[in-house]
Design a protein around this motif. Sequence first.
Motif, PDB file in Angstrom:
ATOM      1  N   ARG A 158      70.139  60.637 -61.650  1.00 26.35           N
ATOM      2  CA  ARG A 158      70.775  61.226 -63.046  1.00 26.35           C
ATOM      3  C   ARG A 158      70.247  60.756 -64.190  1.00 26.35           C
ATOM      4  O   ARG A 158      69.855  59.417 -64.251  1.00 26.35           O
ATOM      5  CB  ARG A 158      72.224  61.444 -62.927  1.00 26.35           C
ATOM      6  N   THR A 159      70.611  61.131 -65.415  1.00 25.76           N
ATOM      7  CA  THR A 159      69.994  60.414 -66.627  1.00 25.76           C
ATOM      8  C   THR A 159      71.284  60.302 -67.641  1.00 25.76           C
ATOM      9  O   THR A 159      71.033  59.959 -68.899  1.00 25.76           O
ATOM     10  CB  THR A 159      69.130  61.284 -67.373  1.00 25.76           C
ATOM     11  N   THR A 160      72.534  60.638 -67.405  1.00 28.29           N
ATOM     12  CA  THR A 160      73.643  60.453 -68.272  1.00 28.29           C
ATOM     13  C   THR A 160      74.798  59.272 -67.547  1.00 28.29           C
ATOM     14  O   THR A 160      74.589  59.457 -66.456  1.00 28.29           O
ATOM     15  CB  THR A 160      74.353  61.672 -68.391  1.00 28.29           C
ATOM     16  N   ILE A 161      75.313  58.664 -68.192  1.00 33.26           N
ATOM     17  CA  ILE A 161      76.504  57.545 -67.919  1.00 33.26           C
ATOM     18  C   ILE A 161      77.698  58.202 -67.507  1.00 33.26           C
ATOM     19  O   ILE A 161      78.157  59.208 -68.275  1.00 33.26           O
ATOM     20  CB  ILE A 161      76.385  56.529 -69.027  1.00 33.26           C
ATOM     21  N   LEU A 162      78.045  57.691 -66.583  1.00 29.72           N
ATOM     22  CA  LEU A 162      79.393  58.166 -65.859  1.00 29.72           C
ATOM     23  C   LEU A 162      80.544  57.120 -65.776  1.00 29.72           C
ATOM     24  O   LEU A 162      80.007  55.716 -65.641  1.00 29.72           O
ATOM     25  CB  LEU A 162      79.125  58.882 -64.369  1.00 29.72           C
ATOM     26  N   GLY A 207      78.660  59.941 -70.940  1.00 27.95           N
ATOM     27  CA  GLY A 207      77.863  61.054 -71.073  1.00 27.95           C
ATOM     28  C   GLY A 207      76.846  60.644 -72.086  1.00 27.95           C
ATOM     29  O   GLY A 207      75.961  61.695 -72.295  1.00 27.95           O
ATOM     30  N   ALA A 208      76.612  59.673 -72.361  1.00 25.76           N
ATOM     31  CA  ALA A 208      75.419  59.206 -73.210  1.00 25.76           C
ATOM     32  C   ALA A 208      74.282  59.046 -72.309  1.00 25.76           C
ATOM     33  O   ALA A 208      74.261  59.006 -71.269  1.00 25.76           O
ATOM     34  CB  ALA A 208      75.470  57.767 -73.740  1.00 25.76           C
ATOM     35  N   GLU A 209      72.875  59.408 -72.868  1.00 29.87           N
ATOM     36  CA  GLU A 209      71.745  59.191 -71.956  1.00 29.87           C
ATOM     37  C   GLU A 209      71.311  57.706 -71.857  1.00 29.87           C
ATOM     38  O   GLU A 209      71.644  56.940 -72.469  1.00 29.87           O
ATOM     39  CB  GLU A 209      70.499  59.890 -72.810  1.00 29.87           C
ATOM     40  N   PHE A 210      70.656  57.710 -70.676  1.00 31.20           N
ATOM     41  CA  PHE A 210      70.102  56.287 -70.231  1.00 31.20           C
ATOM     42  C   PHE A 210      69.033  56.042 -71.353  1.00 31.20           C
ATOM     43  O   PHE A 210      68.449  56.984 -71.833  1.00 31.20           O
ATOM     44  CB  PHE A 210      69.297  56.157 -69.005  1.00 31.20           C
ATOM     45  N   LYS A 245      75.046  51.105 -60.447  1.00 32.54           N
ATOM     46  CA  LYS A 245      76.299  51.541 -59.903  1.00 32.54           C
ATOM     47  C   LYS A 245      76.685  50.292 -58.801  1.00 32.54           C
ATOM     48  O   LYS A 245      75.754  49.796 -58.267  1.00 32.54           O
ATOM     49  CB  LYS A 245      76.216  52.850 -59.150  1.00 32.54           C
ATOM     50  N   ARG A 246      77.706  49.947 -58.489  1.00 33.62           N
ATOM     51  CA  ARG A 246      78.355  49.318 -57.490  1.00 33.62           C
ATOM     52  C   ARG A 246      78.338  49.896 -56.235  1.00 33.62           C
ATOM     53  O   ARG A 246      78.808  51.023 -55.866  1.00 33.62           O
ATOM     54  CB  ARG A 246      79.639  48.661 -57.829  1.00 33.62           C
ATOM     55  N   VAL A 247      77.521  48.961 -55.236  1.00 34.89           N
ATOM     56  CA  VAL A 247      77.473  49.419 -53.840  1.00 34.89           C
ATOM     57  C   VAL A 247      78.562  48.456 -52.929  1.00 34.89           C
ATOM     58  O   VAL A 247      77.944  47.425 -52.769  1.00 34.89           O
ATOM     59  CB  VAL A 247      76.223  49.687 -53.367  1.00 34.89           C
TER      60      VAL A 247
END
Length: 455
Positions: A158-162, A207-210, A245-247
């Motif tokens: 994906r290309t947006t921040i969650l 919601g901001a773009e990478f 992301k944390r795994v």
Amino acid sequence: MPIEVQETGPLTRLAAVTVPAAEYRREVDKSLKQLAGRVKVKGFRKGHIPLSVMRQRYGDAVTREVIEELVQKYVSDLVKQHDNVLFLGTPQINELPVEDKGALQFNIDLELRPNIDPIGYMGLEVEKPEPAVDSAAIDAQLEQLREQAASLEPVLHRTTILEGDTVVVDFAFVGDNPELENFKGDDAQLEVGSKNALPGINEALIGAEFGAVLEPEITLDDNFPVENLRGQSVAVRLTVKAVKKRVLPEINDDFAKASGQAETLLDLRSKLRKELEAQREHQAMHLAEESLMDRLIAQNDFELPPLFVDSQLEHGARQRVQQMLGQQEVDLEALGLDLTQIKEAIREETIAQIKGEFLLMAIAEKEQLKLDDADMKAYFEHRAAHANVPARQIEGYMRQDRERWRQATALALLEKTRQFLLKEATLKNVAWPSESAELDELGADAPAEVGDEQE
């Protein structure tokens, strides 16, 4: 009389000190003559410079030094005359000799130790939590280990921040406010949605773009270090450099083996249970000590000298700021910081701590408790357990300096006195407190030095 002491309260005194004019002139002349043997003045041999010439050239500097030395001498005499002096204020000079005529006069506030005859300290009822460990506590410990073992991996699909993402950003405040120019950083990691972020940061990132460069308006909250900027809206530039992301690993035998603590999950749970039981027993004793001190203070009410209390509040507040900023030395004025709110926030606990230590010292004296090698060994082992370092390392550090060793022995005596009172107390088992009420393990933090004279 050179020193007149006026009682201004139960524990406060005001000393008016007069240095006779003859003594002042004698000390000035003595210092000028000594200096004449070390300096060169054109037209005179060293050691044969007239006092009038020395006074003209060096009089002001020598006078300042003599005044400082005389003030220190008379303050020292004052302390010797009052063997229970706890705290000294700053000397306030009222009158200076003019052209070597007249006396030197100054005032100084001093405070006395409370005269305490402790009562009702034997056989106190003390609450001690039951240090039982259930499966839920072990599960929580496993989850902590799992969180610690989590890895950060790039977000690929994906290309947006969650919310929940970890972003790597460069940040700097926008504008020319000099008070904000040092608040900037590169490659800072921020978990999106974290409550630790300044208001407005999370909203801008979600919601901001990478790779975005953002300049949101944010509000500086009540914890912002520069007090006069709190509540203001300012712009901050955020440059998103990476999104991860944390795994979390799965909790199984492989996880146990990877932890390096056990070969199987069952063995790891058993090990964690034993560790938690030891930790909780240690915490339970600290909570019992806390209960003991609450009851001891309730049995023995007494006044504290106000200037000494304020000095301890000042010291404690500065320590809080240093811990918050991660700095050993903090220029409060340069940062625009005011300690008033912090001092009020810690007032109750600081006063309780000071009263507790005064009482423990009085009990140690009344019961004629003395330290031996076993007491010092127990003290260093206790400190080492909190600091997670060898006891011999702490002992070696304390022995390197006489003042550090004096402080160590004073704190060891307080600890011995607490243990003495706990052995005489009636322990009442109670339920383990909620997580928010558990003891804050402060490790090696030293309490207020109520046994010291301070200036």
